[in-house]
Design an enzyme around this catalytic site. Structure first.
Site, PDB file in Angstrom:
ATOM      1  N   GLY A 296       0.796  -1.215   0.000  1.00 18.56           N
ATOM      2  CA  GLY A 296       0.000   0.000   0.000  1.00 18.56           C
ATOM      3  C   GLY A 296       0.832   1.269   0.000  1.00 18.56           C
ATOM      4  N   THR A 297       1.931   1.269   0.740  1.00 15.62           N
ATOM      5  CA  THR A 297       2.774   2.465   0.799  1.00 15.62           C
ATOM      6  C   THR A 297       3.303   2.838  -0.577  1.00 15.62           C
ATOM      7  OG1 THR A 297       3.426   2.130   3.111  1.00 15.62           O
ATOM      8  CG2 THR A 297       4.913   3.420   1.733  1.00 15.62           C
TER       9      THR A 297
ATOM     10  N   ASN B 241      -8.325   4.503   8.640  1.00 12.80           N
ATOM     11  CA  ASN B 241      -7.785   3.333   9.325  1.00 12.80           C
ATOM     12  C   ASN B 241      -7.918   3.399  10.839  1.00 12.80           C
ATOM     13  OD1 ASN B 241      -5.753   5.457   8.661  1.00 12.80           O
ATOM     14  ND2 ASN B 241      -4.465   4.270  10.047  1.00 12.80           N
TER      15      ASN B 241
ATOM     16  N   GLN C 281      -7.765   0.335   3.462  1.00 11.29           N
ATOM     17  CA  GLN C 281      -8.709  -0.102   4.491  1.00 11.29           C
ATOM     18  C   GLN C 281     -10.124  -0.272   3.952  1.00 11.29           C
ATOM     19  OE1 GLN C 281      -8.038  -1.192   7.406  1.00 11.29           O
ATOM     20  NE2 GLN C 281      -5.914  -0.528   7.651  1.00 11.29           N
TER      21      GLN C 281
ATOM     22  N   SER D 191      -3.474  -3.079  -0.529  1.00 11.09           N
ATOM     23  CA  SER D 191      -2.431  -3.872   0.124  1.00 11.09           C
ATOM     24  C   SER D 191      -2.959  -5.263   0.439  1.00 11.09           C
ATOM     25  CB  SER D 191      -1.979  -3.180   1.413  1.00 11.09           C
ATOM     26  OG  SER D 191      -0.986  -3.936   2.076  1.00 11.09           O
TER      27      SER D 191
ATOM     28  N   HIS E 218      -1.886  -7.684   2.527  1.00 10.50           N
ATOM     29  CA  HIS E 218      -1.921  -8.215   3.902  1.00 10.50           C
ATOM     30  C   HIS E 218      -3.065  -7.653   4.731  1.00 10.50           C
ATOM     31  CE1 HIS E 218      -0.187  -5.055   6.646  1.00 10.50           C
ATOM     32  NE2 HIS E 218       0.182  -4.539   5.487  1.00 10.50           N
TER      33      HIS E 218
ATOM     34  N   THR F 154      11.656  -6.473 -10.656  1.00 13.20           N
ATOM     35  CA  THR F 154      11.170  -7.800 -11.018  1.00 13.20           C
ATOM     36  C   THR F 154       9.876  -8.109 -10.261  1.00 13.20           C
ATOM     37  OG1 THR F 154      13.428  -8.556 -11.384  1.00 13.20           O
ATOM     38  CG2 THR F 154      11.742 -10.250 -11.119  1.00 13.20           C
TER      39      THR F 154
ATOM     40  N   CYS G 108       1.670   1.649  11.775  1.00 10.66           N
ATOM     41  CA  CYS G 108       2.779   2.323  11.095  1.00 10.66           C
ATOM     42  C   CYS G 108       3.253   3.558  11.841  1.00 10.66           C
ATOM     43  CB  CYS G 108       2.369   2.704   9.668  1.00 10.66           C
ATOM     44  SG  CYS G 108       1.986   1.270   8.643  1.00 10.66           S
TER      45      CYS G 108
END
Length: 391
Positions: A73-74, A151, A184, A204, A206, A240, A339
């Site tokens: 996400g970042t 979030n 989120q 994201s 995860h 990659t 974070c």
């Protein structure tokens, strides 16, 4: 061993779907070559990667060419934001005050290059009003970012309204790029990217039962990526490709994305609405408990929030004390964004005109699709026991 049913910090990271991760591992072992290689093994890996892209696009209801794989996400937030640095002339950009640190902190860094950052605050309930965005626009504004679901509070922002307002503005001014952080939102609210005016969106894996280190950037408008490299992902995101992550993310979106095309996900969403509503009613009875924002205590307003994220304050009990006390009982919550947990302050809550005591004692409960009424009731009893110790 941590009990999944007592894990209520899913906004930080969600419990990985073991079956999906095993399937993705087997898939990546079968298609192990570099997708950029032109030999047969590389071509095979490229085809496998494109099949993952098509699966992600189908789940999100968009075209495959708008899907770009990233490391999370970042990075998916950074790519559109940093693209403004490739512009020959400097100007201004707008960042809502409720954004994740991935956007908020990077935006501060960009101001060191001569760009002007305009911050738009939410109202007292944590919502960014479309008119506030329009009022903040300047003649040289080129970029706007507002997250879809906060979030910390779970507030669902009026993305369609903001997009519509920006479209109307662009009819007589320069086109403003609109980015939406959907990290989120995926798996927490019904999601629709087919709204005119959304130029990009970040996801994201995860956060939706996938692996760490895998993300998606939805990009519906051409940009000149500031970050350069080997030219993978049509030069939007060089490096990659992570085939394991791409496959796992595709499967997670297919299984967990909340959509009318996925009846089981809609059922889970509606079930969680009832569970969270019941949980709110119960913790409201505890002495010195405050739901954040207070409007969420009214059932008529609760549809403006994701049922998977809830912020509450227990006045007199510091948030970190509540978090540790629950952890000792085998229940896991947080005091906000993982974070920014190592940094003092609560920037999102600071903008909502809360008292110092409310901010100090605020904690976040974040649920997932496997949550049951029984598990939520057990969490309430644990919170109740801790509150009684402080009375």
């Amino acid at each position: 061993m941590y009990l999944r049913e007592h894990y209520f910090d899913n906004a930080a990271t969600s419990f990985p779907d073991a079956d999906i991760l095993r399937e993705a591992l087997d898939f990546s072992l079968e298609h192990w070559a570099n997708p950029s290689s032109i030999h047969a093994a590389g071509t095979d890996a490229k085809k496998a990667l494109e099949s993952c892209r098509a699966e992600c696009a189908a789940a999100l209801g968009v075209k495959p060419q708008t899907i770009f794989f990233t490391s999370g996400g970042t990075e998916s937030d950074h790519i559109p934001l940093l693209s403004i640095l490739s512009r020959p002339q400097k100007g201004s950009f707008i960042v809502s005050a409720i954004e994740h640190p991935a956007l908020r902190e990077m935006a501060k860094m960009i101001t060191n290059t001569g760009w002007k950052m305009i911050t738009v605050n939410p109202d007292k309930n944590g919502f960014i009003q479309p008119q506030s965005i329009i009022d903040a626009l300047q003649e040289d504004t080129v970029f706007v970012t507002v997250m879809a679901v906060n979030n910390e509070t779970g507030a669902v922002q009026d993305i369609p309204g903001i997009a519509s307002a920006l479209n109307e503005y662009s009819a007589s001014h320069r086109k403003v790029f609109f980015h939406v952080d959907c990290v989120q939102a995926a798996g927490k609210i019904p999601l629709n990217l087919n709204i005119k005016g959304i130029d990009s969106a970040a996801f994201s894996a995860h956060k939706i039962h996938g692996p760490r280190g895998a993300g998606i950037l939805y990009l519906n408008r051409e940009i000149n990526s500031f970050l350069k490299g080997g030219g993978q992902e049509k030069s939007v995101r060089s490096g990659t490709e992570n085939l394991f992550g791409a496959k796992a993310f595709a499967s997670c979106l297919k299984k967990y994305l909340i959509s009318e095309k996925n009846p089981s996900s809609m059922n889970s969403f509606r079930d969680q609405e009832l569970i969270t509503s019941s949980f709110i009613k119960k913790i409201k009875t505890l002495k010195n408990c405050r739901i954040i924002p207070s409007c969420r205590e009214n059932e008529s307003d609760d549809h403006h929030f994701s049922p998977f994220v809830l912020q509450a304050s227990f006045i007199g009990i510091p948030g970190q004390v509540m978090e540790r006390a629950l952890s000792e009982k085998g229940f896991y919550i947080s005091t906000g964004s993982a974070c920014s947990s190592s940094h003092a302050g609560r920037p999102v809550l600071d903008t909502m005109q809360l008292s110092a005591k409310e901010k100090e004692s605020a904690v976040r409960f974040s649920f997932d699709t496997s949550c049951t009424q029984k598990a939520a009731d057990e969490l309430f009893e644990a919170v109740k026991e801790i509150c009684l110790l402080f009375t």
